[in-house]
Scaffold this motif. Structure first.
Motif, mmCIF file in Angstrom:
data_model
loop_
_atom_site.group_PDB
_atom_site.id
_atom_site.type_symbol
_atom_site.label_atom_id
_atom_site.label_comp_id
_atom_site.label_asym_id
_atom_site.label_seq_id
_atom_site.Cartn_x
_atom_site.Cartn_y
_atom_site.Cartn_z
ATOM 1 N N UNK A 145 0.790 -1.225 0.000
ATOM 2 C CA UNK A 145 0.000 0.000 0.000
ATOM 3 C C UNK A 145 0.824 1.277 0.000
ATOM 4 N N UNK A 146 2.061 1.229 0.515
ATOM 5 C CA UNK A 146 2.844 2.460 0.656
ATOM 6 C C UNK A 146 4.259 2.357 0.100
ATOM 7 N N UNK A 147 4.729 1.155 -0.170
ATOM 8 C CA UNK A 147 6.101 0.861 -0.588
ATOM 9 C C UNK A 147 7.105 1.059 0.547
ATOM 10 N N UNK A 148 6.617 1.142 1.801
ATOM 11 C CA UNK A 148 7.504 1.180 2.961
ATOM 12 C C UNK A 148 7.707 -0.251 3.431
ATOM 13 N N UNK A 149 8.970 -0.654 3.582
ATOM 14 C CA UNK A 149 9.274 -1.993 4.069
ATOM 15 C C UNK A 149 9.515 -1.918 5.575
ATOM 16 N N UNK A 150 8.594 -2.492 6.335
ATOM 17 C CA UNK A 150 8.731 -2.521 7.791
ATOM 18 C C UNK A 150 9.665 -3.648 8.193
ATOM 19 N N UNK A 151 10.452 -3.408 9.209
ATOM 20 C CA UNK A 151 11.276 -4.464 9.783
ATOM 21 C C UNK A 151 10.427 -5.194 10.815
ATOM 22 N N UNK A 152 10.260 -6.499 10.664
ATOM 23 C CA UNK A 152 9.424 -7.235 11.629
ATOM 24 C C UNK A 152 9.841 -7.012 13.081
ATOM 25 N N UNK A 153 11.149 -6.934 13.336
ATOM 26 C CA UNK A 153 11.617 -6.773 14.711
ATOM 27 C C UNK A 153 11.322 -5.376 15.271
#
Length: 135
Positions: free
Chosen positions: A77-85
């Motif tokens: 939806x935003x092209x931001x890659x969140x870090x799971x940690x």
């Protein structure tokens, strides 16, 4: 607080407070903070929520955890890659929509992006959204 009513439905933090609660789907959304601002997106795709502001997120796919879903949905939806940690689980909320009757689980996450200005992130909206107030 046991049950909270809202236009068109109700929610609770415990499924026992909603009689006959039987969720048919799960959704994961994320409260994203960047430089003290919250990222909201204007919905485009669903007739009942088109034009409304919301946090990014979406439905869990088969065999997907809420964390996997929120990371995938935010990227889509935003092209931001969140870090799971760095993605913090806040709470699961039980929601009942009245018409048509539908029960689902909403898994809420929160992320505070690293110390950067919102302009340091290029947010690319997909077809599901028309606007965002940040930036």
């Amino acid at each position: 607080m046991k049950v909270v009513l809202f236009k068109g439905g109700k929610f609770a933090f415990d499924p026992l407070y909603i009689e006959g609660f039987n969720p048919t789907k799960s959704i994961a959304i994320c409260y994203i903070v960047c430089n003290g601002k919250v990222l909201l997106l204007k919905k485009n795709d669903v007739p009942t929520v088109a034009g409304r502001w919301c946090m990014p997120g979406g439905k869990l796919e088969k065999n997907e955890t809420p964390l996997q879903a929120v990371v995938r949905e935010i990227k889509e939806e935003t092209d931001i890659l969140l870090l799971p940690e760095a993605t913090n689980f806040i709470q699961t909320i039980c929601i009942r929509i009245f018409n048509p009757k539908q029960d689902y689980l909403l898994h809420l996450f929160k992320v505070v992006l690293p110390k950067a200005q919102p302009s340091d992130y290029t947010i690319l909206l997909n077809h599901e959204h028309t606007d965002l107030p940040m930036g």
